[in-house]
Structures are given as C-alpha cells and as structure tokens.
Design a protein around this motif. Structure first.
Motif, mmCIF file in Angstrom:
data_model
loop_
_atom_site.group_PDB
_atom_site.id
_atom_site.type_symbol
_atom_site.label_atom_id
_atom_site.label_comp_id
_atom_site.label_asym_id
_atom_site.label_seq_id
_atom_site.Cartn_x
_atom_site.Cartn_y
_atom_site.Cartn_z
ATOM 1 N N TRP A 126 -30.848 20.300 3.225
ATOM 2 C CA TRP A 126 -30.279 19.710 4.564
ATOM 3 C C TRP A 126 -30.195 19.094 5.121
ATOM 4 C CZ3 TRP A 126 -27.627 23.904 6.462
ATOM 5 C CH2 TRP A 126 -28.136 25.332 5.881
ATOM 6 N N GLY A 127 -30.436 17.483 4.551
ATOM 7 C CA GLY A 127 -30.557 15.990 5.339
ATOM 8 C C GLY A 127 -29.045 15.600 5.171
ATOM 9 N N VAL A 128 -28.555 15.487 3.400
ATOM 10 C CA VAL A 128 -27.307 15.225 3.135
ATOM 11 C C VAL A 128 -26.446 15.835 4.649
ATOM 12 C CG1 VAL A 128 -25.630 15.139 1.158
ATOM 13 C CG2 VAL A 128 -27.456 15.171 0.464
ATOM 14 N N PRO A 129 -26.271 17.328 4.912
ATOM 15 C CA PRO A 129 -25.065 18.072 5.981
ATOM 16 C C PRO A 129 -25.288 17.013 6.869
ATOM 17 C CG PRO A 129 -26.036 19.166 4.799
ATOM 18 C CD PRO A 129 -26.903 17.976 4.542
ATOM 19 N N ALA A 130 -26.808 17.003 7.489
ATOM 20 C CA ALA A 130 -27.078 15.890 8.810
ATOM 21 C C ALA A 130 -26.398 14.911 8.538
ATOM 22 C CB ALA A 130 -28.606 15.803 9.350
ATOM 23 N N VAL A 131 -26.709 14.042 7.467
ATOM 24 C CA VAL A 131 -26.111 12.894 7.657
ATOM 25 C C VAL A 131 -23.853 12.876 6.899
ATOM 26 C CG1 VAL A 131 -26.010 10.354 6.073
ATOM 27 C CG2 VAL A 131 -28.831 11.915 5.948
ATOM 28 N N ALA A 132 -24.264 13.763 6.504
ATOM 29 C CA ALA A 132 -22.317 13.862 6.678
ATOM 30 C C ALA A 132 -21.909 13.466 8.236
ATOM 31 C CB ALA A 132 -21.878 15.367 5.799
ATOM 32 N N ALA A 133 -22.706 14.593 8.864
ATOM 33 C CA ALA A 133 -21.769 14.645 10.009
ATOM 34 C C ALA A 133 -22.341 13.678 11.235
ATOM 35 C CB ALA A 133 -22.971 16.796 10.418
ATOM 36 N N THR A 134 -23.476 13.147 10.726
ATOM 37 C CA THR A 134 -23.679 12.109 11.649
ATOM 38 C C THR A 134 -22.320 10.743 11.413
ATOM 39 O OG1 THR A 134 -25.812 12.070 11.351
ATOM 40 C CG2 THR A 134 -25.157 9.906 11.867
ATOM 41 N N SER A 135 -21.842 10.857 10.144
ATOM 42 C CA SER A 135 -20.714 9.534 10.080
ATOM 43 C C SER A 135 -19.796 10.310 10.180
ATOM 44 C CB SER A 135 -20.915 9.668 8.593
ATOM 45 O OG SER A 135 -20.276 9.247 7.710
ATOM 46 N N ALA A 136 -19.444 11.700 10.421
ATOM 47 C CA ALA A 136 -18.108 12.329 10.994
ATOM 48 C C ALA A 136 -18.233 11.564 12.211
ATOM 49 C CB ALA A 136 -18.103 13.743 10.828
ATOM 50 N N VAL A 137 -19.208 11.982 13.593
ATOM 51 C CA VAL A 137 -19.423 11.548 14.747
ATOM 52 C C VAL A 137 -18.765 10.088 15.228
ATOM 53 C CG1 VAL A 137 -20.916 11.640 16.849
ATOM 54 C CG2 VAL A 137 -19.762 13.830 15.422
ATOM 55 N N THR A 138 -19.922 9.295 14.047
ATOM 56 C CA THR A 138 -19.890 7.719 14.065
ATOM 57 C C THR A 138 -17.996 7.580 13.883
ATOM 58 O OG1 THR A 138 -21.731 7.919 13.376
ATOM 59 C CG2 THR A 138 -20.998 5.999 13.269
ATOM 60 N N HIS A 139 -17.894 7.633 13.539
ATOM 61 C CA HIS A 139 -15.837 7.360 12.717
ATOM 62 C C HIS A 139 -15.171 7.771 13.475
ATOM 63 C CE1 HIS A 139 -17.824 6.383 8.733
ATOM 64 N NE2 HIS A 139 -17.064 5.314 8.942
ATOM 65 N N ALA A 140 -15.431 9.071 14.594
ATOM 66 C CA ALA A 140 -14.281 9.842 15.829
ATOM 67 C C ALA A 140 -14.824 8.159 16.973
ATOM 68 C CB ALA A 140 -15.151 11.322 16.014
ATOM 69 N N CYS A 141 -16.354 8.279 17.464
ATOM 70 C CA CYS A 141 -16.270 7.279 18.011
ATOM 71 C C CYS A 141 -15.746 6.144 18.170
ATOM 72 C CB CYS A 141 -18.270 7.186 17.877
ATOM 73 S SG CYS A 141 -18.912 8.407 19.109
ATOM 74 N N LEU A 142 -15.493 5.772 16.427
ATOM 75 C CA LEU A 142 -15.096 4.265 15.611
ATOM 76 C C LEU A 142 -13.586 4.386 16.211
ATOM 77 C CD1 LEU A 142 -17.266 3.287 12.991
ATOM 78 C CD2 LEU A 142 -17.517 2.028 15.539
ATOM 79 N N ARG A 143 -13.388 5.150 17.157
ATOM 80 C CA ARG A 143 -11.479 5.883 17.082
ATOM 81 C C ARG A 143 -11.217 5.875 15.155
ATOM 82 N NH1 ARG A 143 -8.995 2.995 21.736
ATOM 83 N NH2 ARG A 143 -7.014 4.131 21.249
ATOM 84 N N MET A 144 -11.811 6.525 14.157
ATOM 85 C CA MET A 144 -11.112 6.606 12.555
ATOM 86 C C MET A 144 -10.281 7.465 12.811
ATOM 87 S SD MET A 144 -13.387 3.263 11.331
ATOM 88 C CE MET A 144 -12.159 2.837 9.840
ATOM 89 N N PRO A 145 -9.665 8.449 12.902
ATOM 90 C CA PRO A 145 -9.249 9.772 12.752
ATOM 91 C C PRO A 145 -8.821 10.066 11.377
ATOM 92 C CG PRO A 145 -7.219 8.685 13.190
ATOM 93 C CD PRO A 145 -7.921 7.742 13.392
ATOM 94 N N VAL A 146 -8.963 9.378 10.758
ATOM 95 C CA VAL A 146 -7.831 9.898 8.610
ATOM 96 C C VAL A 146 -9.638 10.182 8.446
ATOM 97 C CG1 VAL A 146 -7.194 9.219 6.661
ATOM 98 C CG2 VAL A 146 -6.191 8.568 8.956
ATOM 99 N N THR A 147 -10.186 8.839 8.698
ATOM 100 C CA THR A 147 -12.044 9.000 8.236
ATOM 101 C C THR A 147 -12.857 9.949 8.820
ATOM 102 O OG1 THR A 147 -11.561 6.249 7.781
ATOM 103 C CG2 THR A 147 -14.103 7.654 7.810
ATOM 104 N N ALA A 148 -13.126 9.939 10.647
ATOM 105 C CA ALA A 148 -13.486 11.461 10.275
ATOM 106 C C ALA A 148 -12.487 12.460 9.865
ATOM 107 C CB ALA A 148 -13.165 10.795 11.982
ATOM 108 N N VAL A 149 -11.438 12.857 9.376
ATOM 109 C CA VAL A 149 -11.015 14.040 9.113
ATOM 110 C C VAL A 149 -12.201 14.410 7.512
ATOM 111 C CG1 VAL A 149 -9.168 15.497 8.221
ATOM 112 C CG2 VAL A 149 -9.262 14.125 10.706
#
Length: 145
Positions: free
Chosen positions: A100-123
């Motif tokens: 369950w740690g890998v999905p949590a880290v992946a979700a954190t990465s998705a939110v971080t890239h969305a906050c950095l305004r990188m839409p392609v990477t966030a998707v």
C-alpha cells in the motif's frame, strides 16, 4: 478655487514638483515587496519529456510488481490433491507497507505534479496511481488468501 499659473516660472516649478513626486513614488514602489505572482508553468517540452521518462519507469514498476504478485500467488496456492487444512500465517508489516506504500507515493507524485502545473505528467502519474491501486487490491487478496 486655484488659479492657473501665470508665467513660465510657475509652470516650471509645478512641473518640477510633479517630477519630484513621481520620483518619490517610484522609489516607494522599489522598496515595497513585489506582489505574489502565480507560479509559472514549465514549458510543454519539459512537461512531456518528464512524463515520458516517468511513463517508462512506471511501466517497469508495474510489470515487475505484476510478476512478483503472480509468483507470490502461485507460491501460496495449495495442491488440489492435498488435504484442505487451514493454515494461518502472519503477514509481515513491511509487506503491507510495500503493497500500500507504492500507491500512496504514486498519489503524492500525481498531486505534486498537478501543483507544479505539469498537466501531462500529472495525468501519467494519476494513471500509474490507478494501476498501483489495482495491484494493491490484488496483492491484498493474495496476502489474505
């Protein structure tokens, strides 16, 4: 009611006073902190390049995790001819943290890239989060069986 200046000297004095006031205003503006600007988004090229790198890394992680889950699942199945004895085993905490740690880290990465305004990477990271979540559910079912 103010009367307009009568001669050229009065006009010059009024202009000098206005210039001094403008210079003082400019000096005040330089001392004031800059207004907060919205975070500039990285270029599309950088966004797509990072997304492609993460896509390759995510694909490798998903394939390796799937192979490990298949091996783990095959190792826990019992033979059909063997007796159907119920066996109890404790699953180590690190295994649950891994599952369950890998999905949590992946979700954190998705939110971080969305906050950095990188839409392609966030998707890309969001899709990786969904794949990790699915594999975590499958891994949980295997560990509990």
């Amino acid at each position: 009611m103010a009367t307009p200046p009568q001669d050229a000297q009065d006009d010059q004095d009024a202009q000098d006073d206005q210039d001094d006031q403008d210079a003082q205003d400019d000096q005040d503006d330089q001392d004031a902190p800059a207004p907060p600007r919205a975070r500039e988004r990285p270029s599309w090229l950088i966004d797509i390049a990072i997304a492609l790198l993460l896509l390759i890394a995510d694909a490798v992680i998903v394939v390796v995790a799937t192979m490990l889950l298949v091996m783990l699942g095959m190792g826990t199945t019992h033979q059909p001819r063997s007796s159907a004895t119920v066996h109890s085993r404790d699953t180590p905490v690190w295994m649950w943290l891994l599952v369950w740690g890998v999905p949590a880290v992946a979700a954190t990465s998705a939110v971080t890239h969305a906050c950095l305004r990188m839409p392609v990477t966030a998707v890309v990271q969001t899709l990786f989060t969904l794949a990790c979540g699915f594999l975590a559910v499958v891994g949980t079912r295997i560990l509990l069986s």
